[in-house]
Design a protein around this motif. Structure first.
Motif, PDB file in Angstrom:
ATOM      1  N   SER A 152      21.496  30.072  66.098  1.00  0.00           N
ATOM      2  CA  SER A 152      22.089  29.559  63.970  1.00  0.00           C
ATOM      3  C   SER A 152      22.595  30.609  63.870  1.00  0.00           C
ATOM      4  CB  SER A 152      20.900  28.699  63.624  1.00  0.00           C
ATOM      5  OG  SER A 152      19.626  29.890  64.484  1.00  0.00           O
ATOM      6  N   SER A 158      10.929  26.938  60.192  1.00  0.00           N
ATOM      7  CA  SER A 158      12.038  26.546  60.697  1.00  0.00           C
ATOM      8  C   SER A 158      11.496  25.296  60.952  1.00  0.00           C
ATOM      9  CB  SER A 158      12.129  26.980  62.740  1.00  0.00           C
ATOM     10  OG  SER A 158      12.868  26.441  62.560  1.00  0.00           O
ATOM     11  N   ALA A 179      18.050  22.826  62.732  1.00  0.00           N
ATOM     12  CA  ALA A 179      18.830  23.251  62.299  1.00  0.00           C
ATOM     13  C   ALA A 179      20.084  23.813  63.648  1.00  0.00           C
ATOM     14  CB  ALA A 179      18.467  25.142  62.180  1.00  0.00           C
ATOM     15  N   GLU A 187      22.853  20.351  64.177  1.00  0.00           N
ATOM     16  CA  GLU A 187      24.009  19.916  63.060  1.00  0.00           C
ATOM     17  C   GLU A 187      25.304  19.019  63.899  1.00  0.00           C
ATOM     18  OE1 GLU A 187      25.942  23.411  60.864  1.00  0.00           O
ATOM     19  OE2 GLU A 187      23.956  23.538  59.467  1.00  0.00           O
ATOM     20  N   LEU A 222      18.498  32.036  56.290  1.00  0.00           N
ATOM     21  CA  LEU A 222      18.548  31.340  55.278  1.00  0.00           C
ATOM     22  C   LEU A 222      19.875  30.396  55.199  1.00  0.00           C
ATOM     23  CD1 LEU A 222      16.021  33.238  52.610  1.00  0.00           C
ATOM     24  CD2 LEU A 222      15.531  30.918  53.724  1.00  0.00           C
ATOM     25  N   ASP A 223      20.277  31.507  55.347  1.00  0.00           N
ATOM     26  CA  ASP A 223      21.607  30.605  55.162  1.00  0.00           C
ATOM     27  C   ASP A 223      22.352  29.515  56.205  1.00  0.00           C
ATOM     28  OD1 ASP A 223      22.337  31.932  52.995  1.00  0.00           O
ATOM     29  OD2 ASP A 223      23.404  34.201  53.833  1.00  0.00           O
ATOM     30  N   SER A 224      21.863  30.303  57.504  1.00  0.00           N
ATOM     31  CA  SER A 224      21.512  29.106  58.870  1.00  0.00           C
ATOM     32  C   SER A 224      21.283  27.648  58.174  1.00  0.00           C
ATOM     33  CB  SER A 224      22.068  29.396  60.174  1.00  0.00           C
ATOM     34  OG  SER A 224      20.968  30.060  60.263  1.00  0.00           O
ATOM     35  N   GLN A 225      20.011  28.331  57.655  1.00  0.00           N
ATOM     36  CA  GLN A 225      18.900  27.438  57.275  1.00  0.00           C
ATOM     37  C   GLN A 225      18.022  26.653  58.569  1.00  0.00           C
ATOM     38  OE1 GLN A 225      21.229  23.081  56.838  1.00  0.00           O
ATOM     39  NE2 GLN A 225      21.461  23.724  54.445  1.00  0.00           N
ATOM     40  N   GLN A 232      13.352  28.415  55.917  1.00  0.00           N
ATOM     41  CA  GLN A 232      12.765  28.142  54.438  1.00  0.00           C
ATOM     42  C   GLN A 232      11.991  29.091  54.049  1.00  0.00           C
ATOM     43  OE1 GLN A 232      12.825  24.943  56.484  1.00  0.00           O
ATOM     44  NE2 GLN A 232      14.444  24.807  57.064  1.00  0.00           N
TER      45      GLN A 232
END
Length: 300
Positions: free
Chosen positions: A103, A162, A241, A244, A291-294, A297
């Motif tokens: 990710s 996660s 994540a 996707e 965080l940007d890649s989700q 959190q």
């Protein structure tokens, strides 16, 4: 002859890694250069610092005493010379679990390269328990994993949680109501081998319903697990994540279950040596990338 900081730094890493070879790789030097620096340092102080054998390099009693002084000197140098003046250099031995590798790792490495352009990265991808063992043994400088542990010389920084979910091949599992642990136990279940946080999560999820699945297969690669789930071979708990592409092309279903799957906490871990402010800064960079890649959190 006077003692130089380069000699002190070289001595410190040989002592920390217990190996001239490992220190040369970490400092991005040839092994003869490392040996020469230690020989020169021993000539200045007037006694042997290491005993060398087939297993590596062990500190002599006087060498162990000198290590305390060397650590103080390096700390003082770090305080005098800021991170911006003396940027991180040499080799960073970075370990990461596969969920982070699939990710946010690319963005994290790009950020490292931008901030520390002379830094070289040696990357290892493995399960958290293996990464933890290598970190504690001095074989890694920084690790991202789900397996923190109590160690007096290792700091674990929580990056975030996660989201995890049960998944199956598109249309493979017919659902008219939320699936129970007993329902899923009748299917072939796939997880990573023990010991690992994901394996423990699987087993505790079933144990919470007092169910023991008869078929739990294992695979040491999350990427291969995703392919096996898509093929209909098994169902699995996976980080949302990393799914996707499969969710976008509608090749996988997130299964609705009657009991939530707890998230897995992801940590950055590093030894408490040298200027830990740099390691803390790298942990902050890892957090933002994940965080940007989700993948994670924020917690709290």
């Amino acid at each position: 002859m006077v003692i130089s900081l380069t000699q002190i730094e070289t001595f410190y890493w040989v002592a920390r890694l217990k190996s001239f070879h490992a220190a040369s790789r970490h400092l991005h030097l040839t092994q003869p250069t490392v040996s020469t620096r230690i020989h020169e340092l021993e000539g200045v102080v007037g006694y042997r610092l290491f005993e060398r054998d087939a297993k590596g390099a062990a500190l002599t009693p006087k060498g162990a005493s000198f290590l305390n002084k060397a650590t103080q000197l390096l700390k003082l140098a770090d305080d005098v010379l800021t991170e911006d003046v003396v940027p991180m250099r040499g080799l960073l031995r970075l370990g990461t679990n596969e969920s982070a590798a699939l990710s946010g790792l690319g963005a994290f490495l790009a950020g490292l390269s931008e901030r520390y352009p002379s830094l070289q990265v040696e990357l290892s991808v493995d399960v958290g328990s293996i990464l933890r063992g290598r970190l504690c043994a001095g074989g890694l400088d920084f690790a991202i994993s789900t397996d923190p542990g109590a160690h007096p010389h290792i700091r674990d920084v929580l990056l975030g949680d996660s989201e995890m979910c049960w998944v199956g091949a598109k249309g493979k599992v017919k659902q008219t109501a939320p699936l129970t642990a007993a329902d899923i136990a009748r299917m072939p279940v796939l997880t990573v081998p023990a010991p690992s946080a994901l394996h423990a999560l699987n087993m505790s999820w079933f144990a919470g319903a007092r169910v023991s699945p008869p078929r739990v297969n294992s695979c040491n690669s999350l990427a291969v697990m995703v392919r096996l789930v898509v093929s209909g071979t098994a169902v699995a708990i996976l980080p949302r994540a990393i799914l996707e592409r499969e969710l976008a092309d509608d090749s996988i279903d997130i299964l609705t279950v009657d009991r939530p799957v707890p998230p897995l906490a992801i940590y950055a871990s590093f030894p408490l040596i040298g200027d830990i402010r740099i390691s803390e800064s790298i942990a902050d960079m890892a957090r933002e990338a994940l965080l940007d890649s989700q993948l994670i959190q924020r917690v709290g």
